[in-house]
Motif scaffolding. Structure first.
Motif: not given
Lengths: 433, 433
Positions: A206-210
């Motif tokens: 799970m990547l936390v991206v903009s």
């Protein structure tokens, strides 16, 4: 340098081997796994999702992966503050605030406990991975890109690359990572260039991206990943309660920022031309310096609408600066991703124009000048209600950005389980996206 | 007939018009909607998902859409039982059990109430659509296919088509349907031919399906829809607690059913040849009659493993018959979908073989004969623990199939909201799948 690259390549290859789907193994192989691993499942019971806090295990990484980059003391006793005066770097500091939210509460807590559900944020740190729902990887990947070299060809960027290599090795050796192929791992990659050398090797996590601008579709996508807000750089407008909010904002439309941007951001230069010469419009080409941020803070608070065009990527910090200034955002970015959009309907407090609409002469300003005062007041009221969802606090608070990010992670758990279960039984590549 | 078709076409076209995405409208159009509609959102607050019951509004359809097809009394006071002796039709009766679960509890309950969370199933019926999280459409679409004509060219199939036309008209006229384009509507389509004439017009709704074999990818997919179990046709094995469970099942591998099937189901005829002549294998070509079902009930209870190959579609009722008989399923169906797979890891109690593996001479039987007794006992124990998740009860019970289906619906709510919010603001086609 050659030696470093060789190590990097070796680690990368070893890591790829680790990612071979479990489903390719002969099915009896599962019978030889320890019973504890077999029975692992973040949602063991068939009970419903509940108000119980999300239990997060945080990897204990060496401080060069995170706090040492802050050039502050990394004492275990208090969390170092984010350095003042680093406007641009601050906007991608979600990685820092997520770590802080766990750092503040290293409690011994086990899976069954209900503690923490109603006081403060709905996440607790567990010190034993076996008790965890998910695993947080506190690597400041955005800051690492920003501080290790001033551009992408700077020799110092090798430090960033080496950190990525080292992190992959740490994860590859973790039994928790191995058993899920990283699916239940949360990895911040908020800056579009964060983890740029090897992020394709973390495509299960799970990547936390903009947004997804520079991330390949098989690495990052909305179903799997979490879109997090930029950390606002202008000051929060805490005492915005005038008797006449509409009249106290004389400027119709405000913009202050870079006008020469890549990709969809080329709209900015075109808008700059169109917005020249109107008394009710403040459109200023500028950089984000300390003085500039102060001017933006003032300007947004004096404006009814704040322009939020695409930057180098579809998203930009300006949207969140506008929201916490209670200035109705004018979003011109056809492919923008919006944080927490399952919970927040941005049309309640923002106006959306297509790039085409925005570039139609006098159309946009015409719409804004004729915008009903009553409707603007409704949107302003809504902005005041939602702005705390875009604040990053330490300690985190219920309903703030950090809390909502963890709630997004919690929502992904059924999909994480689904993906893990399917990988154990499928004989052909999965068709689920 | 011609008139009927013409009506159908008109309704279909009108319906298509209703489905034009709201995002195509000029953005100010939203400001003219009543405030109540604007503020609609199934998860209004930014609170976490909780144990509160799912609130469901059930459309009040004329009885020809459901109970009248049962050829039983449709008295308002008691829910008519499912007719005995309809084995094949029963397997797709999930639509009936879902309706029953709401029928049994027409309570006046409003959004804020917490009643019902801990007693019985975690769903309550609300009588006002404004209080609802989701909307249930109690059309027995599978039964309609089965009872209206004995094959797809039978003139009676026109009755099925007309019901679909009429339902589309009812939904098209509903303000609840209109405001969400059906996204928060739950429509059972369990039989692969259910709603076969117009299901593409319900492609925004949550469909309750058995698998995706005959559903186009843009109509039905795992992220949006709910995979529900077949309703088992053999009798539940309630007193399966022998001193020697392994020894009390002398047959190694059991199969009883049709061997001539379409698509992936052609594997059955090949298996039939391979399984001939072994003392420890019971492989019988048969139809599902009353006597046949009794024989299957007995046979599965006397067997260690039960063959569950693909039928005309990847899924088949046989898997669920095996589970509730506590006979370890041998699943040979590369593209099978498994109900509740985010909560249930089927590898804990089933064995999966690819079609290729299954057709390798003596491979499958070799594996089963050498399967460790201890591991089989573990799987048998697990089957006894999970089998109640595949039972359909009236009234429904916490943890049974109907309850879990509603929990699946609840899990979809954030995605429903996300999709609705995006549709209100996007200027280009959505890229989210």
């Amino acid at each position: 340098m050659a030696a470093k690259l060789s190590v990097a390549a070796t680690v990368a290859v070893s890591f790829l081997l680790l990612l071979i789907p479990a489903s390719l193994f002969f099915f009896f192989s599962s019978s030889s796994l320890p019973a504890r691993l077999l029975s692992f499942s973040p949602c063991l019971s068939v009970a419903s999702a509940s108000d119980r806090p999300l239990k997060v295990y945080m990897y204990d990484l060496p401080s060069r992966f995170n706090l040492a980059m802050l050039s502050a003391s990394d004492s275990d006793l208090s969390f170092p503050p984010w350095p003042d005066g680093s406007g641009v770097k601050r906007q991608h500091s979600v990685e820092y605030w997520m770590m802080a939210s766990l750092f503040s509460q290293p409690r011994e807590i086990s899976r069954g406990d209900k503690t923490g559900a109603d006081d403060g944020i709905r996440v607790v740190r567990v010190l034993n991975g076996d008790d965890a729902d998910v695993f947080f990887v506190p690597f400041f990947s955005s800051l690492s890109f920003n501080v290790h070299g001033h551009n992408m060809t700077d020799p110092d960027t090798e430090i960033d690359r080496q950190l990525q290599v080292d992190l992959l090795e740490i994860l590859g050796n973790s039994k928790f990572y191995q058993r899920s192929a990283g699916r239940d791992h949360v990895v911040p990659m908020h800056h579009p260039n964060a983890f740029r050398f090897y992020r394709d090797l973390l495509n299960s996590s799970m990547l936390v991206v903009s947004d997804f601008a520079r991330l390949p579709m098989d690495v990052s996508y909305l179903r799997k990943d979490i879109v997090a807000p930029y950390v606002h750089v202008v000051d929060s407008f805490l005492d915005d309660d005038p008797s006449d909010p509409y009249g106290s904002r004389p400027t119709l439309l405000f913009f202050r920022g870079r006008t020469v941007r890549k990709a969809e951001g080329i709209v900015r230069a075109k808008l700059a031309k169109m917005m020249k010469g109107f008394d009710d419009v403040h459109f200023e080409d500028s950089f984000a310096t300390g003085e500039g941020i102060k001017a933006s803070t003032e300007g947004m608070r004096k404006s009814k609408f704040c322009l939020s065009p695409a930057g180098d990527t579809p998203s930009s910090c300006r949207l969140f600066d506008a929201i916490i200034s209670h200035c109705v955002p004018i979003i011109i970015s056809d492919r923008i991703e919006l944080p927490f959009e399952d919970e927040i309907d941005y049309t309640e407090f923002s106006l959306f124009f297509s790039v085409k609409e925005a570039l139609t002469p006098s159309y946009l300003l015409g719409q804004l000048r004729n915008f009903p005062r009553e409707r603007w007041l409704e949107m302003w009221g809504r902005l005041k209600n939602v702005s705390h969802h875009f604040e990053f606090n330490y300690p985190a608070q219920k309903g703030d950005a950090v809390d909502l990010i963890w709630q997004q992670v919690r929502r992904k758990l059924p999909d994480v389980n689904l993906s893990m279960h399917r990988s154990r039984r499928l004989k052909i590549p999965d068709w689920w996206r």
